[in-house]
Design a protein around this motif. Sequence first.
Motif, PDB file in Angstrom:
ATOM      1  N   ARG A 242      32.528  53.294  31.894  1.00 22.96           N
ATOM      2  CA  ARG A 242      33.381  51.986  33.644  1.00 22.96           C
ATOM      3  C   ARG A 242      34.263  52.822  33.782  1.00 22.96           C
ATOM      4  O   ARG A 242      35.064  52.466  33.260  1.00 22.96           O
ATOM      5  CB  ARG A 242      33.363  50.621  32.740  1.00 22.96           C
ATOM      6  N   GLN A 243      34.658  52.744  34.615  1.00 25.38           N
ATOM      7  CA  GLN A 243      36.007  53.266  35.898  1.00 25.38           C
ATOM      8  C   GLN A 243      35.527  52.277  36.861  1.00 25.38           C
ATOM      9  O   GLN A 243      35.023  51.713  38.125  1.00 25.38           O
ATOM     10  CB  GLN A 243      35.885  53.844  36.462  1.00 25.38           C
ATOM     11  N   SER A 244      36.705  51.398  37.658  1.00 30.41           N
ATOM     12  CA  SER A 244      36.973  50.271  38.380  1.00 30.41           C
ATOM     13  C   SER A 244      38.536  51.063  38.817  1.00 30.41           C
ATOM     14  O   SER A 244      38.901  51.052  38.518  1.00 30.41           O
ATOM     15  CB  SER A 244      36.939  49.056  38.115  1.00 30.41           C
ATOM     16  N   LEU A 245      38.443  50.543  40.802  1.00 31.51           N
ATOM     17  CA  LEU A 245      39.457  51.264  40.782  1.00 31.51           C
ATOM     18  C   LEU A 245      39.871  49.380  41.552  1.00 31.51           C
ATOM     19  O   LEU A 245      38.666  49.070  42.719  1.00 31.51           O
ATOM     20  CB  LEU A 245      39.599  52.149  42.015  1.00 31.51           C
ATOM     21  N   THR A 246      40.959  48.570  41.804  1.00 34.54           N
ATOM     22  CA  THR A 246      40.988  47.739  42.870  1.00 34.54           C
ATOM     23  C   THR A 246      42.216  47.695  43.960  1.00 34.54           C
ATOM     24  O   THR A 246      43.722  48.065  42.833  1.00 34.54           O
ATOM     25  CB  THR A 246      40.925  46.080  42.068  1.00 34.54           C
ATOM     26  N   GLY A 247      42.388  47.718  44.797  1.00 33.19           N
ATOM     27  CA  GLY A 247      43.552  47.401  46.014  1.00 33.19           C
ATOM     28  C   GLY A 247      43.618  46.717  46.572  1.00 33.19           C
ATOM     29  O   GLY A 247      42.455  45.910  47.094  1.00 33.19           O
ATOM     30  N   GLY A 248      44.718  46.223  46.977  1.00 31.97           N
ATOM     31  CA  GLY A 248      44.616  45.329  47.330  1.00 31.97           C
ATOM     32  C   GLY A 248      45.597  44.834  48.086  1.00 31.97           C
ATOM     33  O   GLY A 248      46.095  45.197  47.787  1.00 31.97           O
ATOM     34  N   SER A 249      46.369  43.197  49.039  1.00 29.59           N
ATOM     35  CA  SER A 249      47.775  42.739  48.875  1.00 29.59           C
ATOM     36  C   SER A 249      48.945  42.782  48.642  1.00 29.59           C
ATOM     37  O   SER A 249      48.767  43.174  47.621  1.00 29.59           O
ATOM     38  CB  SER A 249      47.476  41.002  49.826  1.00 29.59           C
ATOM     39  N   VAL A 754      38.561  37.394  48.826  1.00 28.26           N
ATOM     40  CA  VAL A 754      40.032  37.014  49.636  1.00 28.26           C
ATOM     41  C   VAL A 754      40.598  35.167  49.062  1.00 28.26           C
ATOM     42  O   VAL A 754      40.116  34.443  48.977  1.00 28.26           O
ATOM     43  CB  VAL A 754      39.801  36.246  50.833  1.00 28.26           C
ATOM     44  N   ASN A 755      41.826  35.431  48.546  1.00 34.02           N
ATOM     45  CA  ASN A 755      42.021  33.959  48.321  1.00 34.02           C
ATOM     46  C   ASN A 755      42.998  33.220  48.792  1.00 34.02           C
ATOM     47  O   ASN A 755      43.933  34.243  50.091  1.00 34.02           O
ATOM     48  CB  ASN A 755      42.876  34.311  46.396  1.00 34.02           C
ATOM     49  N   ASN A 759      45.961  30.003  53.801  1.00 33.64           N
ATOM     50  CA  ASN A 759      46.645  30.453  54.288  1.00 33.64           C
ATOM     51  C   ASN A 759      47.913  29.708  53.794  1.00 33.64           C
ATOM     52  O   ASN A 759      48.991  29.557  54.485  1.00 33.64           O
ATOM     53  CB  ASN A 759      47.888  31.329  55.104  1.00 33.64           C
ATOM     54  N   SER A 760      47.530  28.337  52.765  1.00 31.49           N
ATOM     55  CA  SER A 760      48.838  27.531  52.578  1.00 31.49           C
ATOM     56  C   SER A 760      49.830  27.633  51.797  1.00 31.49           C
ATOM     57  O   SER A 760      49.811  28.994  51.071  1.00 31.49           O
ATOM     58  CB  SER A 760      47.361  26.722  51.309  1.00 31.49           C
ATOM     59  N   THR A 761      50.499  26.982  52.255  1.00 33.87           N
ATOM     60  CA  THR A 761      51.808  26.902  51.389  1.00 33.87           C
ATOM     61  C   THR A 761      52.013  26.167  50.199  1.00 33.87           C
ATOM     62  O   THR A 761      51.671  24.699  50.852  1.00 33.87           O
ATOM     63  CB  THR A 761      53.493  26.898  52.532  1.00 33.87           C
ATOM     64  N   TYR A 762      52.245  26.295  48.819  1.00 33.72           N
ATOM     65  CA  TYR A 762      52.093  25.512  48.018  1.00 33.72           C
ATOM     66  C   TYR A 762      53.466  26.097  46.784  1.00 33.72           C
ATOM     67  O   TYR A 762      53.859  27.289  46.784  1.00 33.72           O
ATOM     68  CB  TYR A 762      50.681  25.079  47.309  1.00 33.72           C
ATOM     69  N   PRO A 780      50.608  33.371  48.810  1.00 32.20           N
ATOM     70  CA  PRO A 780      50.191  32.854  50.586  1.00 32.20           C
ATOM     71  C   PRO A 780      48.695  33.768  50.924  1.00 32.20           C
ATOM     72  O   PRO A 780      47.825  34.562  49.540  1.00 32.20           O
ATOM     73  CB  PRO A 780      50.981  34.501  51.376  1.00 32.20           C
ATOM     74  N   ARG A 781      47.710  33.419  51.488  1.00 24.16           N
ATOM     75  CA  ARG A 781      46.915  34.433  51.803  1.00 24.16           C
ATOM     76  C   ARG A 781      46.651  36.050  50.943  1.00 24.16           C
ATOM     77  O   ARG A 781      47.660  37.028  51.151  1.00 24.16           O
ATOM     78  CB  ARG A 781      46.159  34.791  53.058  1.00 24.16           C
ATOM     79  N   ASN A 782      45.793  36.499  50.188  1.00 28.85           N
ATOM     80  CA  ASN A 782      45.758  37.947  49.755  1.00 28.85           C
ATOM     81  C   ASN A 782      44.277  37.988  49.888  1.00 28.85           C
ATOM     82  O   ASN A 782      42.798  37.780  49.181  1.00 28.85           O
ATOM     83  CB  ASN A 782      45.983  37.661  47.866  1.00 28.85           C
TER      84      ASN A 782
END
Length: 793
Positions: A242-249, A754-755, A759-762, A780-782
């Motif tokens: 199994r090969q996975s690639l994850t890219g993000g903020s 999307v988490n 974009n809540s500040t906490y 923040p939002r990511n």
Amino acid sequence: MRHLVYIAFVFLSFTCQAQSSLLLKIYGLKNTNATFYLGDSIYLINAQNTSIYGFQPGDYYYRLQLEKQEIKDKIYLKKGINSLIIEVPELWVQLNRVNVLGNRAKTSLTNVIGTEIFAAKKTELIAPDSRTMNLANNNARQLFNRIPGLNIWENDASGLQINIGTRGLNPNRTSNLNTRQNGYDISADALGYPESYYVPPAEAIEQIRFVRGAAALQSGPHFGGLLDYQLKEKEESQLVVRQSLTGGSFEFLNSFTSIGGTKNKWSYYGFFQRKQGEGFLPNAKFHQNTGYVSLAYQISEKSKIKFQYTRMKYLAQQPGGLTDTEFEMNPYQAKRLRNWFDVDWNLYALIWNKRFSNQRRLNVRFFTLDASRKSVGDLSRPNRPDANRERDLIIGEFNNWGIESRFLRHYTFITQPSTFLVGVRAYRGFNWSRQGFAKGGDDADFNLINPESAGVSDYQHPGYNAALFAENIFRLPYQISIIPGIRLEAIETNANGFYKNRLISGGRLIFEDTVSVSRSYFRQFPLLGLGLSKKTKQVEILANITQNYRSINFSDMSISNPNLRVDSNLKDESGFNTDITFRGYLIPNICWFDLSLFYLSYHDRIGISETVIEQNGAKQLTAFRTNIGRAYSRGIESYVRLSLSDLMKLDNSSWQIESFINYSYIDGRYSQGLSSFEGKKLEYVIPHLLRTGVSIRYKKWYASYQFNYQDMQYTDANNSILVSDATRGIVPSFVIHDYSMGYDQKHFQLKLSVNNIFNSTYFTRRALSYPGPGIITGQPRNAYVKLLYIFGN
């Protein structure tokens, strides 16, 4: 009618003394017919309890034939009544890469698994593969979203560490839970320094077993209970990659490669993960490498041995914490450039499972840890700028080993099948902690300026632990079970070394004195527990009370921290957990619920108060760790799962729509002890915590949404609202929204998540030391995109 059958069976057994009778009890029989063969006789079984009689004493071969399983063994029937308990292993069927049991996700542990008893305990079971979330960054808010009452600290954007607390326990590095992987310890030192710097990648986890405080008797005395990450150990084919690639903020990139298979008597599984990113704050870059290998050999039909090795290493830059004013002005600023954290973890395990018969099983686990954690930087208060002088350097090295052996036996007690478990544990921990000064500069330099002298402190902490534990399930008529248990614990903690008293004025060293320390603390005590359970057709009622214990950590006391002072007369904590749980179906196959009432009592609760110290000729308040006194937390933990697709009578082969509500109410207070704290609210208690969401799957497409509300909490026993250095004060309430969607087919998977959609500040914590001190801003939002391809499945 069932009870009349039982009475008749007992009567008939006594009238046929020359013959043998068999009470057959099958666990895990799922509303289906099974065929049972005993010698030359054949029986159709469609219930968990079946009475068979009319045999001559002697040896017999038996076989239980199910639709897709077969269980066979040998039994000796003596004169009179005999009992036979058969556990049907759970059939995990893979459907679109989601592990489900039939078409219902299982949320609690069965009474007996292998050589472990979970009867009458508050348990939860998580299968990460069934989550639509992004698994690459170990987002605990989503990974543990269906476990009520969890206080989760967010330290970073990548899930390098998971920080979980329950029922008012400090979440710091999950130190109040017994944290394990495949049944063996993974924390720095199980009792002397029980912090978990290593967390398995969620992509490699098959199950997460979570047992509340009632786990103390089998897994240790911890107030929080047991958290056991069960990693994958094989693939059903000879070779699956199994090969996975994850890219993000924030330049997040994760690569996860696993290989596994089964051939003849051998099975194997291994993975390598590379994770890196820049973080959502300045000066917050990181990279992590994690590898794991499991090799198993089936010695015989009843004997199996496994070897496992885990290696994890990461380096993270830490931007420091903020004051409340700075957080209000700009929560995404960084106060530190020169702070770094390095972890190197090596775990080894050898596991032997022996099944003498279906009635008797043995498990032996030998494990060892060779690890280190290093931190360098400026630990001064966040309301002070970095003076760009020499940096504080803290080095901890851990060399531990342990062995744990468990024996489980099913037997008959007064005509009823019972289960007995006995185990023994021996553990030796060694922690060498040094604190001194490293060079200035900005790089990750973990070398002492003067290697011959630590500079501030140098301690060795050898520790020893031996335990004997036993539990028994007594099964009674009317589906009632009583489970008493005992654990005999012996603990020795030692500290040998020195620390230096310094007087500094105007940046100059005025006075220095070296103080030698040699301390040894031995204690032994019993822990008792009692569980009760009653089953009906749709609902199970559980009740449990168990004593708990937490030893002081000498390693904490040896660290010099300008933001924290520790009471030199600190004492161990003791107390108990008790809970009553109702779980089952409100509406069969549609609405599942799990409702618990709990009470957790602490004696000599360790907390953070305030004390006055003199620093550079000036007096100031600082945090002070001491035994505040007696305290309690009590409340409600609830979880409801609703199958909307069944409610609307949709075609389950195409549609699966499910919603959940996870809500807890907790009240925690100090009741006795230091008079100024009586009636104060307990720190780390979140009065109201709500997580709810919905997931939709249509054929190969799926999506999920999650809502998170967390109430305000205090971080010290004074119930401080605001202090100048921000290391104490309230953590305000906040709301977070998360969303995921994806597409699955046999060899390919695409996932988008999307988490923090709005974009809540906490923030979730105020740190006294690393990764602060001060407020640690939440992410923040990511967004993340994951691609997975499977070869050979």
